[in-house]
Design a protein around this motif. Structure first.
Motif, PDB file in Angstrom:
ATOM      1  N   CYS A  37      -1.121 -11.785  -2.775  1.00  0.00           N
ATOM      2  CA  CYS A  37       0.374 -12.143  -2.848  1.00  0.00           C
ATOM      3  C   CYS A  37       1.119 -11.950  -1.728  1.00  0.00           C
ATOM      4  O   CYS A  37       1.162 -10.946  -0.950  1.00  0.00           O
ATOM      5  N   SER A  39       3.892 -10.376  -1.707  1.00  0.00           N
ATOM      6  CA  SER A  39       4.343  -9.005  -1.647  1.00  0.00           C
ATOM      7  C   SER A  39       3.381  -8.044  -1.238  1.00  0.00           C
ATOM      8  O   SER A  39       3.685  -6.839  -0.633  1.00  0.00           O
ATOM      9  N   HIS A  67      -1.877  -7.030  -7.534  1.00  0.00           N
ATOM     10  CA  HIS A  67      -0.907  -7.150  -8.517  1.00  0.00           C
ATOM     11  C   HIS A  67      -0.963  -8.421  -9.420  1.00  0.00           C
ATOM     12  O   HIS A  67      -0.075  -8.891 -10.145  1.00  0.00           O
ATOM     13  N   CYS A 156       1.085 -13.629 -10.862  1.00  0.00           N
ATOM     14  CA  CYS A 156       2.526 -13.500  -9.905  1.00  0.00           C
ATOM     15  C   CYS A 156       2.912 -14.629  -9.249  1.00  0.00           C
ATOM     16  O   CYS A 156       3.820 -15.364  -9.574  1.00  0.00           O
TER      17      CYS A 156
HETATM   18 ZN   LIG Z   1       3.263 -10.835  -6.276  1.00  0.00          ZN
END
Ligand SMILES: [Zn+2]
Ligand SMILES: [Zn+2]
Length: 349
Positions: A37, A39, A67, A156
């Motif tokens: 992702c 992030s 995640h 996510c």
């Molecule tokens: Zn994420």
């Protein structure tokens, strides 16, 4: 098992660690797909690794990265009950843990726990490993029709786009401008189109912009070349869009989103970090605008997103351009860091 750790400053280490054992109220998942992702890129690049920019409690040592967990239940701890907590069940994980008792936890917004949350892959062990230990109440059913990769995306990136569209209360009659066509923005385009809305996709990257057409974008605007606000006004007969979603976190895109949204419009910010300045009277108050922030999704939101994707047969798998075995995490993140690829996924062997 092998597990991937972000050490900070783009350093990754693949360590051999003991397989996790579930305690009371916990299950161990066998990870079948672990998404990468935006992030993660932030965590990968930061000097102190994931924990240095997390919003929750601090962890004492580096944690396993990743995640976007998706897999099957491999082992249940003592006292664990419930339909999903059976060995072999296909599940996603709402990738946070909280106290379980506060108002935020009780409404499924564990990431906002009043007692400080744990984000798996940031300040708690994540999914870039063969096994992952999670609280049983973080499990979300993975519909039979969805692949493990799709489940990872919904855990996510795609789920975050869903959360933003929910916050906007998007209608099929709306025209929406979606700023940024990376994995979150592209998911937003795909979901908004499936909801019946007309989508205007904006990006500075021509490859991403071209891809967005295949995901349902009706209009594409190249922010590197065109006057974005003028182009959106042109496309909407001078009225502006009904709503806009920013997936970039960039000041220019946020400002364009606000200025290109018409009277009674709704704007949501998903992209994290940075600043924006607003001419409050002209751009907000006199337009009766609603401006919201949206941080990922609740447990129920994740489940609803998965059901929508399954029932509308939305091809979330096509978001992925790259898949790697876990052992190739160093190369995977090196390429991801260049931002030339679509979405990536690590597949533990
Ligand atoms: Zn994420
Ligand atoms: Zn709580």
């Amino acid at each position: 098992m092998k597990a991937v750790y972000f050490l900070g400053n783009r350093q990754i280490e693949i360590r051999e660690v003991p397989d996790p054992t579930p305690g009371p109220g916990e299950v161990v998942l066998e990870i079948k797909a672990s998404g990468m992702c935006g992030s993660d890129l932030k965590y990968y690049r930061s000097a102190g690794g994931a924990d240095s920019i997390g919003l929750g409690r601090k962890s004492a040592a580096p944690v396993i990265a990743g995640h976007e967990p998706c897999g099957v239940v491999a082992e249940c701890g003592p006292g664990v009950v419930g339909k999903l907590a059976r060995v072999g069940t296909r599940v996603m994980c709402h990738h946070y843990a909280g106290c379980g008792c506060c108002r935020q936890c009780r409404t499924g917004w564990t990431q906002m726990c009043d007692d400080g949350s744990i984000t798996f892959g940031a300040n708690g062990d994540g999914a870039h490993a063969r096994y992952m230990k999670v609280p049983v109440d973080s499990l979300i059913a993975l519909p039979e029709a969805l692949s493990f990769k799709a489940g990872a995306a919904i855990s996510c990136g795609t789920g975050t786009a869903w959360g933003g569209l929910e916050r906007l209360a998007l209608r099929g009659s709306d025209t929406i401008a979606i700023f940024g066509q990376g994995p979150v923005g592209l998911s937003g385009t795909q979901l908004a189109a499936a909801m019946g809305a007309r989508v205007i996709a904006i990006d500075v990257n021509t490859t991403r912009l071209e891809r967005s057409a295949g995901f349902g974008a009706d209009v594409r605007i190249d922010a590197a070349k065109d006057d974005v606000v003028a182009a959106i006004l042109h496309e909407t007969g001078g009225f502006g869009v009904d709503c806009a979603m920013d997936c970039t976190g960039l000041e220019d895109a946020r400002s364009h989103a606000i200025r290109a949204t018409g009277k009674w419009g709704r704007v949501v910010f998903l992209g994290e970090g940075g600043m924006v300045s607003i001419d409050v009277s002209n751009e907000m108050i006199r337009k009766q605008m609603t401006l919201s922030g949206s941080w990922t999704f609740s447990r129920n939101g994740q489940a609803e997103c998965a059901r929508f994707v399954a029932s509308r047969k939305i091809d979330v798998d096509s978001l992925f351009t790259h898949a790697w075995p876990l052992e190739e995490a160093v190369e995977a993140y090196r390429l991801f860091d260049n931002q030339t690829m679509g979405k990536g996924v690590l597949i533990p062997a």
